[in-house]
Motif scaffolding. Structure first.
Motif, PDB file in Angstrom:
ATOM      1  N   ASP A  66     -32.171 -36.323 -72.743  1.00  0.00           N
ATOM      2  CA  ASP A  66     -33.198 -36.475 -73.783  1.00  0.00           C
ATOM      3  C   ASP A  66     -34.286 -37.602 -73.257  1.00  0.00           C
ATOM      4  O   ASP A  66     -33.739 -38.696 -72.209  1.00  0.00           O
ATOM      5  CB  ASP A  66     -33.348 -37.673 -74.767  1.00  0.00           C
ATOM      6  N   PRO A  67     -35.728 -37.289 -72.533  1.00  0.00           N
ATOM      7  CA  PRO A  67     -36.514 -37.673 -71.643  1.00  0.00           C
ATOM      8  C   PRO A  67     -36.760 -38.771 -72.508  1.00  0.00           C
ATOM      9  O   PRO A  67     -37.439 -40.116 -71.351  1.00  0.00           O
ATOM     10  CB  PRO A  67     -37.268 -37.018 -70.969  1.00  0.00           C
ATOM     11  N   LEU A  68     -37.469 -39.351 -73.720  1.00  0.00           N
ATOM     12  CA  LEU A  68     -37.696 -40.142 -74.582  1.00  0.00           C
ATOM     13  C   LEU A  68     -36.538 -41.396 -74.614  1.00  0.00           C
ATOM     14  O   LEU A  68     -36.576 -42.448 -75.056  1.00  0.00           O
ATOM     15  CB  LEU A  68     -37.968 -39.729 -75.752  1.00  0.00           C
ATOM     16  N   ILE A  69     -34.921 -41.111 -75.705  1.00  0.00           N
ATOM     17  CA  ILE A  69     -33.979 -42.163 -75.655  1.00  0.00           C
ATOM     18  C   ILE A  69     -32.928 -42.127 -74.674  1.00  0.00           C
ATOM     19  O   ILE A  69     -32.384 -41.092 -74.990  1.00  0.00           O
ATOM     20  CB  ILE A  69     -33.367 -42.334 -77.235  1.00  0.00           C
ATOM     21  N   SER A  70     -33.116 -42.651 -73.530  1.00  0.00           N
ATOM     22  CA  SER A  70     -32.366 -42.506 -72.542  1.00  0.00           C
ATOM     23  C   SER A  70     -30.568 -42.215 -72.682  1.00  0.00           C
ATOM     24  O   SER A  70     -29.980 -42.914 -73.582  1.00  0.00           O
ATOM     25  CB  SER A  70     -32.501 -42.937 -71.248  1.00  0.00           C
ATOM     26  N   PRO A  71     -30.193 -40.952 -72.076  1.00  0.00           N
ATOM     27  CA  PRO A  71     -28.318 -41.075 -73.021  1.00  0.00           C
ATOM     28  C   PRO A  71     -27.940 -42.086 -72.087  1.00  0.00           C
ATOM     29  O   PRO A  71     -27.388 -42.692 -72.959  1.00  0.00           O
ATOM     30  CB  PRO A  71     -28.178 -40.418 -71.640  1.00  0.00           C
ATOM     31  N   SER A  72     -28.011 -43.297 -71.046  1.00  0.00           N
ATOM     32  CA  SER A  72     -27.688 -44.816 -70.600  1.00  0.00           C
ATOM     33  C   SER A  72     -28.111 -45.374 -72.140  1.00  0.00           C
ATOM     34  O   SER A  72     -26.964 -46.890 -72.278  1.00  0.00           O
ATOM     35  CB  SER A  72     -28.663 -45.124 -69.771  1.00  0.00           C
ATOM     36  N   LEU A  73     -29.217 -45.756 -72.198  1.00  0.00           N
ATOM     37  CA  LEU A  73     -29.443 -46.307 -73.888  1.00  0.00           C
ATOM     38  C   LEU A  73     -28.398 -45.881 -74.736  1.00  0.00           C
ATOM     39  O   LEU A  73     -27.748 -46.830 -75.924  1.00  0.00           O
ATOM     40  CB  LEU A  73     -30.711 -46.131 -73.775  1.00  0.00           C
ATOM     41  N   GLN A  74     -28.388 -45.279 -75.145  1.00  0.00           N
ATOM     42  CA  GLN A  74     -27.438 -44.387 -76.176  1.00  0.00           C
ATOM     43  C   GLN A  74     -25.783 -44.711 -75.761  1.00  0.00           C
ATOM     44  O   GLN A  74     -25.294 -45.312 -76.247  1.00  0.00           O
ATOM     45  CB  GLN A  74     -27.504 -42.651 -76.415  1.00  0.00           C
ATOM     46  N   ARG A  75     -25.546 -44.510 -74.616  1.00  0.00           N
ATOM     47  CA  ARG A  75     -24.415 -44.813 -74.302  1.00  0.00           C
ATOM     48  C   ARG A  75     -23.891 -46.629 -74.476  1.00  0.00           C
ATOM     49  O   ARG A  75     -22.672 -46.575 -75.154  1.00  0.00           O
ATOM     50  CB  ARG A  75     -23.689 -44.286 -73.118  1.00  0.00           C
ATOM     51  N   GLU A  76     -25.271 -47.354 -74.277  1.00  0.00           N
ATOM     52  CA  GLU A  76     -25.113 -48.692 -74.480  1.00  0.00           C
ATOM     53  C   GLU A  76     -24.499 -48.824 -76.110  1.00  0.00           C
ATOM     54  O   GLU A  76     -23.850 -49.652 -76.407  1.00  0.00           O
ATOM     55  CB  GLU A  76     -26.190 -48.984 -74.206  1.00  0.00           C
ATOM     56  N   LEU A  77     -25.226 -48.177 -76.701  1.00  0.00           N
ATOM     57  CA  LEU A  77     -24.929 -48.082 -78.279  1.00  0.00           C
ATOM     58  C   LEU A  77     -23.663 -48.426 -78.109  1.00  0.00           C
ATOM     59  O   LEU A  77     -22.635 -48.794 -79.297  1.00  0.00           O
ATOM     60  CB  LEU A  77     -25.867 -47.621 -79.265  1.00  0.00           C
ATOM     61  N   ALA A  78     -22.983 -46.816 -77.924  1.00  0.00           N
ATOM     62  CA  ALA A  78     -21.460 -47.162 -78.400  1.00  0.00           C
ATOM     63  C   ALA A  78     -20.954 -47.970 -77.986  1.00  0.00           C
ATOM     64  O   ALA A  78     -20.050 -48.140 -78.269  1.00  0.00           O
ATOM     65  CB  ALA A  78     -21.440 -45.570 -78.000  1.00  0.00           C
ATOM     66  N   ALA A  79     -21.283 -48.465 -76.753  1.00  0.00           N
ATOM     67  CA  ALA A  79     -20.245 -49.517 -76.142  1.00  0.00           C
ATOM     68  C   ALA A  79     -20.030 -50.191 -77.179  1.00  0.00           C
ATOM     69  O   ALA A  79     -19.527 -51.255 -76.913  1.00  0.00           O
ATOM     70  CB  ALA A  79     -20.299 -49.421 -74.810  1.00  0.00           C
ATOM     71  N   ALA A  80     -20.755 -50.991 -77.845  1.00  0.00           N
ATOM     72  CA  ALA A  80     -21.480 -51.925 -78.428  1.00  0.00           C
ATOM     73  C   ALA A  80     -20.765 -51.322 -80.236  1.00  0.00           C
ATOM     74  O   ALA A  80     -20.317 -52.631 -80.912  1.00  0.00           O
ATOM     75  CB  ALA A  80     -22.371 -52.355 -78.369  1.00  0.00           C
ATOM     76  N   ILE A  81     -19.990 -50.681 -80.382  1.00  0.00           N
ATOM     77  CA  ILE A  81     -19.471 -50.904 -81.685  1.00  0.00           C
ATOM     78  C   ILE A  81     -18.126 -50.240 -81.713  1.00  0.00           C
ATOM     79  O   ILE A  81     -17.670 -49.052 -81.222  1.00  0.00           O
ATOM     80  CB  ILE A  81     -20.488 -49.450 -82.269  1.00  0.00           C
ATOM     81  N   PRO A  82     -17.331 -51.045 -82.276  1.00  0.00           N
ATOM     82  CA  PRO A  82     -15.651 -51.046 -81.866  1.00  0.00           C
ATOM     83  C   PRO A  82     -15.456 -49.491 -82.669  1.00  0.00           C
ATOM     84  O   PRO A  82     -14.470 -49.587 -82.122  1.00  0.00           O
ATOM     85  CB  PRO A  82     -15.673 -52.269 -83.086  1.00  0.00           C
TER      86      PRO A  82
END
Length: 263
Positions: free
Chosen positions: A212-228
């Motif tokens: 994904d060039p628009l929403i970087s995979p790192s930002l998506q993984r950051e979201l995942a890490a913050a949801i228990p």
């Protein structure tokens, strides 16, 4: 706040079974973002979605969009269809909408599916959205369509096209850009649901779009890490899983919902 009334939001309702609410992305719509997988979703669920102001048949807003209003419009649509509980699928900007919905109505949400999405716009996403917004507001829709192809398609898919094919695709896309795109992209830059993440207690699937060039995979993984409760599935696609890998996307969604269905 907008002056749009709840009845003014165009609603899509398909299928039968457990409830599934859909929250679409900026510059998209229920049909644009979920149309390619709607038949499969509706085979197992009562699918309900609303088009944001300026998308589909929903009139344009008279003021800035707010996440909370989009949430309440979606809940109102669920109420109108008699759905007490439901899963929620949020794509791109629909992710923060789905997260806020789960935060505000925890007793009604059975599970979450968050695809190609974010809890807030980092600097890179904010810059991309700013250019998107400027091109739209200045009326340069042909250039915007080219920019969206650059920012939405994965590198392999974009490079599989010739420059002439990309030009033709942009010419076809430009007239279809929703009139509410500016307001919706503005919300991308302002949305921030990080404060809602720790309280999410329902099963949650994060579909990370790894190309994904628009929403970087790192930002998506950051979201995942913050949801228990989050589990992660990676999908090798750009920002448009419904265009590049619809069958793989709908299988991830369908399998997850089936595993977490409350009887």
């Amino acid at each position: 706040m907008t002056t749009t009334t709840p009845a003014a939001f165009a609603r899509t309702v398909r299928g039968a079974g457990p409830g599934l609410l859909l929250a679409h992305g900026a510059g998209g719509g229920i049909e644009a973002n979920y149309g390619p997988i709607m038949e499969e979703l509706a085979a197992q669920h009562t699918v309900v979605g609303v088009d944001y102001p300026g998308s589909g048949a929903t009139p344009n807003a008279q003021g800035p969009l707010e996440i909370d209003e989009l949430v309440e419009q979606l809940v109102a649509a669920a109420d109108a269809e008699g759905l007490d509980t439901f899963a929620v699928s949020g794509y791109s900007l629909g992710g923060p909408v789905a997260i806020r919905l789960a935060s505000r109505h925890p007793g009604r949400v059975s599970s979450l599916v968050l695809s190609a999405t974010f809890a807030y716009a980092d600097t890179r996403t904010s810059l991309a959205a700013s250019i998107w917004h400027q091109l739209f507001e200045s009326g340069q829709h042909a250039v915007l369509a080219q920019y969206l192809n650059l920012m939405a398609l994965s590198e392999p898919v974009l490079n599989s096209l010739t420059p002439a094919q990309v030009h033709t695709a942009a010419e076809q896309l430009a007239p279809a850009i929703p009139v509410g795109t500016g307001d919706q992209v503005d919300l991308v830059r302002r949305a921030d649901v990080r404060g809602d993440l720790a309280a999410i207690a329902v099963p949650t699937l994060i579909v990370v779009t790894t190309g994904d060039p628009l929403i970087s995979p790192s930002l998506q993984r950051e979201l995942a890490a913050a949801i228990p409760t989050a589990e992660v599935a990676e999908l090798p696609t750009g920002h448009l899983p419904f265009a590049e890998r619809p069958q793989e996307w709908v299988k991830l969604i369908g399998d997850f919902l089936a595993r977490n269905r409350k009887h």
